[in-house]
Design an enzyme around this catalytic site. Structure first.
Site, PDB file in Angstrom:
ATOM      1  CE1 TYR A 119       9.898  -3.163  -6.135  1.00 35.26           C
ATOM      2  CE2 TYR A 119       8.887  -4.654  -4.557  1.00 35.26           C
ATOM      3  CZ  TYR A 119       8.911  -3.435  -5.209  1.00 35.26           C
ATOM      4  OH  TYR A 119       7.943  -2.494  -4.949  1.00 35.26           O
ATOM      5  CG  ASN A 156       4.267  -6.799  -2.982  1.00 36.08           C
ATOM      6  OD1 ASN A 156       3.230  -6.841  -3.635  1.00 36.08           O
ATOM      7  ND2 ASN A 156       4.378  -6.073  -1.881  1.00 36.08           N
ATOM      8  CD  GLU A 191       6.822  -5.959   0.516  1.00 37.85           C
ATOM      9  OE1 GLU A 191       7.643  -5.389   1.250  1.00 37.85           O
ATOM     10  OE2 GLU A 191       6.924  -5.984  -0.723  1.00 37.85           O
ATOM     11  CD  GLU A 214       4.886  -2.983  -3.178  1.00 43.35           C
ATOM     12  OE1 GLU A 214       6.129  -2.946  -3.144  1.00 43.35           O
ATOM     13  OE2 GLU A 214       4.164  -2.834  -2.176  1.00 43.35           O
ATOM     14  CG  HIS A 250       2.485  -0.261   2.517  1.00 40.11           C
ATOM     15  ND1 HIS A 250       2.210  -0.683   1.237  1.00 40.11           N
ATOM     16  CD2 HIS A 250       3.831  -0.168   2.574  1.00 40.11           C
ATOM     17  CE1 HIS A 250       3.330  -0.834   0.552  1.00 40.11           C
ATOM     18  NE2 HIS A 250       4.342  -0.523   1.350  1.00 40.11           N
ATOM     19  NE  ARG A 279      -1.025  -2.975  -2.644  1.00 39.56           N
ATOM     20  CZ  ARG A 279       0.160  -3.294  -2.151  1.00 39.56           C
ATOM     21  NH1 ARG A 279       1.236  -3.338  -2.942  1.00 39.56           N
ATOM     22  NH2 ARG A 279       0.298  -3.622  -0.884  1.00 39.56           N
TER      23      ARG A 279
HETATM   24  C1  BGC Z   1       7.423  -2.105  -0.249  1.00 34.48           C
HETATM   25  C2  BGC Z   1       7.411  -0.677  -0.733  1.00 34.48           C
HETATM   26  C3  BGC Z   1       8.829  -0.261  -1.098  1.00 34.48           C
HETATM   27  C4  BGC Z   1       9.298  -1.144  -2.241  1.00 34.48           C
HETATM   28  C5  BGC Z   1      10.683  -0.817  -2.767  1.00 34.48           C
HETATM   29  C6  BGC Z   1       8.283  -3.020  -1.075  1.00 34.48           C
HETATM   30  O1  BGC Z   1       8.923  -3.862  -0.198  1.00 34.48           O
HETATM   31  O2  BGC Z   1       6.114  -2.603  -0.140  1.00 34.48           O
HETATM   32  O3  BGC Z   1       6.885   0.118   0.274  1.00 34.48           O
HETATM   33  O4  BGC Z   1       8.927   1.076  -1.419  1.00 34.48           O
HETATM   34  O5  BGC Z   1       9.334  -2.475  -1.778  1.00 34.48           O
HETATM   35  O6  BGC Z   1      11.646  -1.014  -1.796  1.00 34.48           O
END
Ligand code: BGC
Length: 525
Positions: free
Chosen positions: A361, A359, A217, A427, A172, A127
């Site tokens: 995290y 995405n 995002e 992501e 992005h 990607r």
């Molecule tokens: C973003 C990336 C960023 C990653 C880690 C995501 O919100 O798309 O560009 O590097 O998080 O913070």
């Protein structure tokens, strides 16, 4: 320096520093033991024969990057400036040690090095994002930069020649500065301008690119870029601009999707979506109706804000609209809704995603907000506070509590709430700060655990997960955190002009994971 502020949702790391420190040590020890159970630290340290963790044959094994974060070459070969160029050059105080993406990994020059990394990992998909102002220096299709075109054609052709399928993001975070000068995402005209750019890209690359993400995002662009002012373009207009920006981004996305649908789908046969970021969220006290309601708002103001219009109603979540109305009334705000309405005369939003691009995290436990009655702002509209559970290890950046099973829960939620869409995890990653650790056993453990959670979502919860993209292929320019935070599967030495890339242990681990599951699926088909 901006740790903890970068994700608008992170407000409150529970004040149990000592407990956290102990847990982090336990976690380190756990990963150390886990990683050292392997006899060979080399390319295959996966320990499971569990056939229940198998992945479908055509599962996309990917890694992701974005143009501004890796390309460098910020002003070479006729590229126009983007808002991140301006933000770093003129608003340098806001970025860690005044750094910028002027050179970063220098992928504009060193693309073949990136390709070597991609091949080394055995990825099936990569990607990348296109720099809008490298292709169209003023943001409009009247002036096309042939050198930019040549660069992306080479990248795409090289990927395909290596049997790697590109997933291409059109945007992005890096709006051409020329468009910012005309109002940027706050201006209603931007939707049509984005649509022309998208058509140009579909027309130019769509014979070879079959997976498209229009915008990455929008939440982050809206909130961090236009509410908090800590991302480009650095606008700080709490409670106002973010809603307008999110709205125009959705309008631009919808137009681009409809353009693809009408003009290109039949001959190109690709799919188009929008990448939505979200934490997993659950009530701090599951028995508390207040915490439960706060959790609903928390999800509505992040995931729901952009997913509801595409997948559920064509409009924002009702709870988001009503919360904003209530707060507006309390504040005596007179000028109509701060959350705009979609016009019936414009292309509809509903159904404009061919898959769910997610995405993920981190996770939060949520309670009712404690903040700012009487203050105009998204946080006060949302009225919900995300808390890190003290049992979750926080690794690298302070907002990143590592909660692999949060991904499984979020995937199940997406399945149940958005009518069982095909999902790509576009992501997901784990960061490192401080002295470089090439033997990053924590991150190895993280990738192992998260892939298991994806497998469970697929096999046990029946979520239609089509692929997983690790963030990121390379250490890169981590926005306001500059180069202080490393998310790469490959280390990049930013102190040397050649920017050498070297696989972390986690890069080798991820390659082993891919090779193991791909060979399992091949044997079983
Ligand atoms: C973003 C990336 C960023 C990653 C880690 C995501 O919100 O798309 O560009 O590097 O998080 O913070």
């Amino acid at each position: 320096m901006l740790h903890g502020q970068c994700r608008g949702q992170i407000d409150h790391v529970a004040p149990l520093t000592l407990t956290l420190a102990c847990l982090t040590i336990q976690y380190l020890f756990f990963f150390y033991m886990k990683a050292n159970r392997t006899n060979s630290p080399e390319w295959n340290c996966i320990h499971t024969n569990d056939s229940a963790t198998m992945f479908p044959t055509n599962f996309a094994w990917g890694a992701a990057t974005s143009a501004y974060q890796i390309e460098g070459g910020w002003d070479v070969d006729d590229k126009g400036p983007s808002i991140w160029d301006t933000f770093c050059h003129e608003g340098g105080r806001l970025v860690f040690e005044g750094q910028s993406g002027d050179v970063t990994c220098n992928s504009y020059e060193l693309w073949e090095e990136d390709l070597r990394c991609i091949r080394q990992l055995g990825l099936t998909h990569y990607r990348l994002s296109l720099s809008w102002s490298r292709l169209l220096p003023e943001g409009i299709t009247q002036h096309v930069n042939q050198k930019g075109l040549r660069y992306y054609n080479k990248v795409i052709n090289d990927l395909l020649a290596s049997d790697v399928l590109p997933m291409v993001t059109l945007y992005h975070f890096d709006l051409p500065q020329a468009l910012q000068d005309q109002g940027g995402w706050k201006s209603p005209e931007i939707a049509a301008i984005f649509d022309s750019y998208a058509r140009f890209c579909f027309e130019t690359f769509g014979d070879r690119v079959k997976l498209w993400i229009t915008l990455n995002e929008p939440y982050v662009c809206a909130k961090l870029g236009h509410e908090d002012g800590i991302f480009a373009p650095g606008v700080k207009e709490p409670g106002m601009a973010a809603y307008l920006v999110g709205h125009n981004m959705l309008r631009g996305h919808a137009r681009a999707w409809h353009s693809y649908n009408v003009l290109y789908r039949a001959k190109q046969g690709g799919s188009v979506s929008l990448a939505i970021n979200s934490d997993w969220a659950e009530p701090l006290d599951p028995a508390s109706p207040d915490d439960t309601a706060a959790t609903e708002r928390y999800l509505a103001f992040t995931l729901g804000w952009f997913a509801w219009p595409l997948f559920v109603t064509g409009d924002y979540p009702e709870v988001m609209r009503s919360s904003i109305e209530v707060r507006s009334k309390e504040l005596g705000y007179q000028e109509g809704s701060r959350l705009p309405r979609f016009s019936k005369d414009e292309p509809s939003l509903l159904g404009t995603a061919d898959f769910f691009a997610l995405n993920y995290y981190t996770s939060r436990r949520v309670k009712q907000g404690e903040c700012c009655p009487g203050v105009l702002g998204l946080k006060s509209d949302q009225d919900a506070e995300g808390v890190v559970d003290p049992s979750w290890p926080v690794c690298g950046v302070s907002w990143l509590a590592v909660v692999p099973d949060g991904l499984r829960k979020l995937l199940k939620y997406v399945k149940d709430t958005f009518n069982n869409p095909a999902v790509y995890i576009t992501e997901n990653g784990f960061s490192q700060v401080g002295p470089v650790d090439m033997e990053d056993v924590q991150r190895c453990g993280f990738y192992h655990d998260i892939i298991q959670e994806v497998a469970r979502a697929l096999r046990e919860d029946g979520v239609d997960v089509r692929g997983y993209f690790a963030w990121s292929l390379l250490d890169n320019f981590e926005w306001a955190d500059g180069f202080s935070v490393r998310f790469g599967l490959f280390h990049v030495d930013f102190s040397r002009p050649e920017r050498p890339r070297t696989a972390y242990r986690s890069g080798r681990e991820y390659a082993g994971i891919i090779s193991k599951y791909r060979s399992q699926t091949m044997v079983n088909t």
